[in-house]
Motif scaffolding. Structure first.
Motif, PDB file in Angstrom:
ATOM      1  N   THR A  36       0.895  -1.137  -0.050  1.00 23.11           N
ATOM      2  CA  THR A  36      -0.079   0.148   0.079  1.00 23.11           C
ATOM      3  C   THR A  36       1.116   1.101  -0.086  1.00 23.11           C
ATOM      4  OG1 THR A  36      -1.646  -1.074   1.087  1.00 23.11           O
ATOM      5  CG2 THR A  36      -1.955   1.076   1.106  1.00 23.11           C
ATOM      6  N   VAL A  37       0.771   2.142  -1.080  1.00 20.06           N
ATOM      7  CA  VAL A  37       1.489   3.251  -0.995  1.00 20.06           C
ATOM      8  C   VAL A  37       0.545   4.632  -0.986  1.00 20.06           C
ATOM      9  CG1 VAL A  37       2.819   4.634  -2.767  1.00 20.06           C
ATOM     10  CG2 VAL A  37       3.386   2.045  -2.528  1.00 20.06           C
ATOM     11  N   LEU A  38       0.922   5.321  -0.248  1.00 29.34           N
ATOM     12  CA  LEU A  38       0.106   7.080  -0.196  1.00 29.34           C
ATOM     13  C   LEU A  38       0.570   7.787  -1.072  1.00 29.34           C
ATOM     14  CD1 LEU A  38       0.120   7.208   3.680  1.00 29.34           C
ATOM     15  CD2 LEU A  38      -1.350   5.766   2.287  1.00 29.34           C
ATOM     16  N   ASP A  39      -0.200   8.846  -1.828  1.00 29.47           N
ATOM     17  CA  ASP A  39       0.032   9.974  -2.729  1.00 29.47           C
ATOM     18  C   ASP A  39       0.962  10.860  -1.631  1.00 29.47           C
ATOM     19  OD1 ASP A  39      -1.766  11.309  -1.186  1.00 29.47           O
ATOM     20  OD2 ASP A  39      -2.783  11.926  -2.941  1.00 29.47           O
ATOM     21  N   TYR A  40       0.873  11.035  -0.520  1.00 30.34           N
ATOM     22  CA  TYR A  40       1.425  11.728   0.411  1.00 30.34           C
ATOM     23  C   TYR A  40       2.802  11.064   0.877  1.00 30.34           C
ATOM     24  CZ  TYR A  40       2.230  15.205   4.418  1.00 30.34           C
ATOM     25  OH  TYR A  40       2.842  16.088   5.076  1.00 30.34           O
ATOM     26  N   GLY A  41       3.819  11.840   0.277  1.00 26.50           N
ATOM     27  CA  GLY A  41       5.345  11.665   0.810  1.00 26.50           C
ATOM     28  C   GLY A  41       5.758  10.080  -0.283  1.00 26.50           C
ATOM     29  N   ALA A  42       4.875   9.727  -1.276  1.00 29.85           N
ATOM     30  CA  ALA A  42       5.153   8.616  -1.843  1.00 29.85           C
ATOM     31  C   ALA A  42       5.370   7.441  -1.062  1.00 29.85           C
ATOM     32  CB  ALA A  42       6.197   8.809  -2.975  1.00 29.85           C
ATOM     33  N   THR A  43       4.729   7.528  -0.066  1.00 28.75           N
ATOM     34  CA  THR A  43       4.881   6.552   1.240  1.00 28.75           C
ATOM     35  C   THR A  43       4.360   5.250   1.208  1.00 28.75           C
ATOM     36  OG1 THR A  43       4.709   8.692   2.430  1.00 28.75           O
ATOM     37  CG2 THR A  43       4.409   6.493   3.698  1.00 28.75           C
ATOM     38  N   VAL A  44       5.457   4.262   1.151  1.00 32.93           N
ATOM     39  CA  VAL A  44       5.038   2.838   1.682  1.00 32.93           C
ATOM     40  C   VAL A  44       4.505   2.678   3.073  1.00 32.93           C
ATOM     41  CG1 VAL A  44       5.743   0.386   1.809  1.00 32.93           C
ATOM     42  CG2 VAL A  44       6.930   1.986   0.336  1.00 32.93           C
ATOM     43  N   GLN A  45       2.940   2.521   3.142  1.00 29.52           N
ATOM     44  CA  GLN A  45       2.160   2.408   4.221  1.00 29.52           C
ATOM     45  C   GLN A  45       2.345   1.076   4.845  1.00 29.52           C
ATOM     46  OE1 GLN A  45      -1.161   1.296   4.827  1.00 29.52           O
ATOM     47  NE2 GLN A  45      -1.333   2.173   6.694  1.00 29.52           N
ATOM     48  N   SER A  46       2.431   0.115   3.968  1.00 28.79           N
ATOM     49  CA  SER A  46       2.104  -1.274   4.510  1.00 28.79           C
ATOM     50  C   SER A  46       2.897  -2.133   3.161  1.00 28.79           C
ATOM     51  CB  SER A  46       0.915  -1.685   4.754  1.00 28.79           C
ATOM     52  OG  SER A  46       0.442  -3.086   4.446  1.00 28.79           O
ATOM     53  N   LEU A  47       3.391  -3.293   3.667  1.00 26.70           N
ATOM     54  CA  LEU A  47       4.099  -4.304   2.885  1.00 26.70           C
ATOM     55  C   LEU A  47       3.690  -5.500   3.460  1.00 26.70           C
ATOM     56  CD1 LEU A  47       5.455  -5.183   0.230  1.00 26.70           C
ATOM     57  CD2 LEU A  47       7.614  -4.566   1.419  1.00 26.70           C
ATOM     58  N   ILE A  48       2.953  -6.270   2.936  1.00 25.50           N
ATOM     59  CA  ILE A  48       2.376  -7.568   3.446  1.00 25.50           C
ATOM     60  C   ILE A  48       2.895  -8.847   2.903  1.00 25.50           C
ATOM     61  CG2 ILE A  48       0.227  -9.067   4.217  1.00 25.50           C
ATOM     62  CD1 ILE A  48      -1.128  -6.445   4.886  1.00 25.50           C
ATOM     63  N   VAL A  49       3.603  -9.339   3.619  1.00 24.02           N
ATOM     64  CA  VAL A  49       4.364 -10.685   2.640  1.00 24.02           C
ATOM     65  C   VAL A  49       4.104 -11.707   3.925  1.00 24.02           C
ATOM     66  CG1 VAL A  49       6.594 -11.721   2.075  1.00 24.02           C
ATOM     67  CG2 VAL A  49       6.354  -9.348   2.411  1.00 24.02           C
ATOM     68  N   PRO A  50       3.288 -13.089   3.126  1.00 24.04           N
ATOM     69  CA  PRO A  50       2.882 -14.137   3.857  1.00 24.04           C
ATOM     70  C   PRO A  50       4.230 -14.863   4.333  1.00 24.04           C
ATOM     71  CG  PRO A  50       1.852 -14.067   1.801  1.00 24.04           C
ATOM     72  CD  PRO A  50       2.906 -12.977   1.768  1.00 24.04           C
ATOM     73  N   ASN A  51       4.368 -15.577   5.292  1.00 26.46           N
ATOM     74  CA  ASN A  51       5.472 -16.342   5.534  1.00 26.46           C
ATOM     75  C   ASN A  51       5.257 -18.107   5.413  1.00 26.46           C
ATOM     76  OD1 ASN A  51       3.882 -17.553   7.728  1.00 26.46           O
ATOM     77  ND2 ASN A  51       5.358 -16.996   9.290  1.00 26.46           N
ATOM     78  N   ALA A  52       5.851 -18.679   5.548  1.00 24.18           N
ATOM     79  CA  ALA A  52       6.047 -20.434   5.151  1.00 24.18           C
ATOM     80  C   ALA A  52       4.814 -20.910   5.302  1.00 24.18           C
ATOM     81  CB  ALA A  52       7.135 -20.938   5.512  1.00 24.18           C
TER      82      ALA A  52
END
Ligand code: GLA
Length: 339
Positions: free
Chosen positions: A30-46
């Motif tokens: 998830t990226v915001l237009d404010y600050g071109a910010t990465v707000q969340s990066l979800i990665v599933p584990n094994a």
């Protein structure tokens, strides 16, 4: 797959737009237009458990007050410019002193505190803005694009493009704080850095121009090491940074590999840039993050790929000068695997 939505509102009522990009494996950015910010990066584990591997906030207003640059793109010149001034083409440009006597992360209102144009493609989120001539004291209208692409191979690539109509300086990076366990201290994470040398800092975390060998020092991450192992050692450079807050001179190949302590998640960083600031979250003060999660001292680490900080002042440092009409391009990839 991409999806756009309104994330919230800034204090003056400006809506903050967000875009969500996901792949078939359940990875989701998830990226915001404010600050071109990465707000969340979800990665599933094994085991299939979704883990948010970056620190972030729940509301737009917390991003407005974001003194720690969580997830943002920093610029026009990320990191520090010594003495908050630089000379270019025989002219001296004066910048804001927002970090002692120096400029940090673009000045008082850098790219992290600006609203970008956001648009979505099939597998990408593209942010664009024109930083006007004179913004924060920098010369030239700078046309900047940041492109986040997520592949089915669980690789997130951030590509930066910039052009200017006058000679200027540029050094862009993303200031995400990674925590591959989704919370808690990162001191138990394991880290490898592909560098034999790092830049000596003064007390203000500003490179002195001297290259130091990592060999036999707490800065040696050539072999995988638990981040907290040497961080409290008696060492002049650790004292200067209040921990790790140094630019590594990348050897080429893999820049860094980070491994969570519990999740089994692993992140490999590659880049075409010559340097990487390893910042161990030494100035992170206690605060609430997404979903009420606790953020605290050293709860995330930044691996900010970039040109060496203060690059105009030292011969032998790659030049941050972008000449009028030329294009600057760089990219950094974060590849995730689950063990
Ligand atoms: C960078 C700097 C740090 C600190 C953080 C923001 O990583 O190198 O010294 O200023 O940003 O808190």
């Amino acid at each position: 797959m991409t999806e756009e939505f309104i994330f919230g509102k800034l204090s003056d009522g400006t809506p903050v737009r967000a875009a969500k990009l996901s792949n078939k494996n359940g990875m989701c950015l998830t990226v915001l237009d404010y600050g071109a910010t990465v707000q969340s990066l979800i990665v599933p584990n094994a085991a299939g458990k979704p883990i948010d591997v970056v620190l972030g906030y729940e509301s737009a207003q917390e991003y407005e007050e974001n003194d720690a640059y969580l997830g943002a793109v920093v610029g026009r010149v990320g990191n520090r410019i010594g003495g908050a001034a630089f000379s270019l083409g025989g002219k001296t440009y004066t910048l804001a002193k927002n970090d002692g006597a120096n400029t940090l992360h673009g000045g008082t209102r850098g790219f992290d505190k600006r609203t970008w144009d956001l648009c979505c493609g099939e597998n990408e989120i593209v942010l664009h803005r024109v930083s006007p001539d004179g913004e924060e004291g920098y010369p030239g209208n700078l046309d900047v694009q940041v492109r986040y692409a997520l592949g089915e191979d669980n690789v997130l690539t951030i590509a930066y493009t910039a052009t200017s109509d006058a000679d200027t300086v540029v050094n862009l990076t993303n200031h995400s704080y990674f925590n591959l366990d989704g919370g808690g201290s990162v001191l138990n994470h394991k880290l490898t850095i592909g560098a034999e040398r790092f830049l000596e800092n003064d007390n203000g975390c500003l490179p002195t121009g001297k290259f130091l060998s990592v060999a036999g020092t707490p800065f040696d991450f050539r072999e995988e090491k638990v981040i907290g192992r040497d961080i409290c050692q008696e060492n002049e450079q650790l004292r200067c940074g209040s921990g790790y807050d140094h630019n590594y001179v990348l050897s080429g190949g893999t820049a860094a590999i980070l491994r969570g302590a519990e999740s089994g998640l692993c992140m490999r960083v590659t880049t075409d840039l010559p340097g990487m600031q390893f910042y161990s979250g030494n100035f992170l003060t206690p605060r609430r993050g997404k979903g009420g999660q606790q953020i605290d001292y050293r709860y995330g680490i930044c691996l900010e790929t970039q040109l060496f900080p203060n690059g105009l002042q030292f011969w032998g440092f790659p030049s941050p000068i972008l000449h009028a009409g030329e294009q600057m391009y760089s990219e950094t990839s974060f590849a995730f695997t689950a063990e």
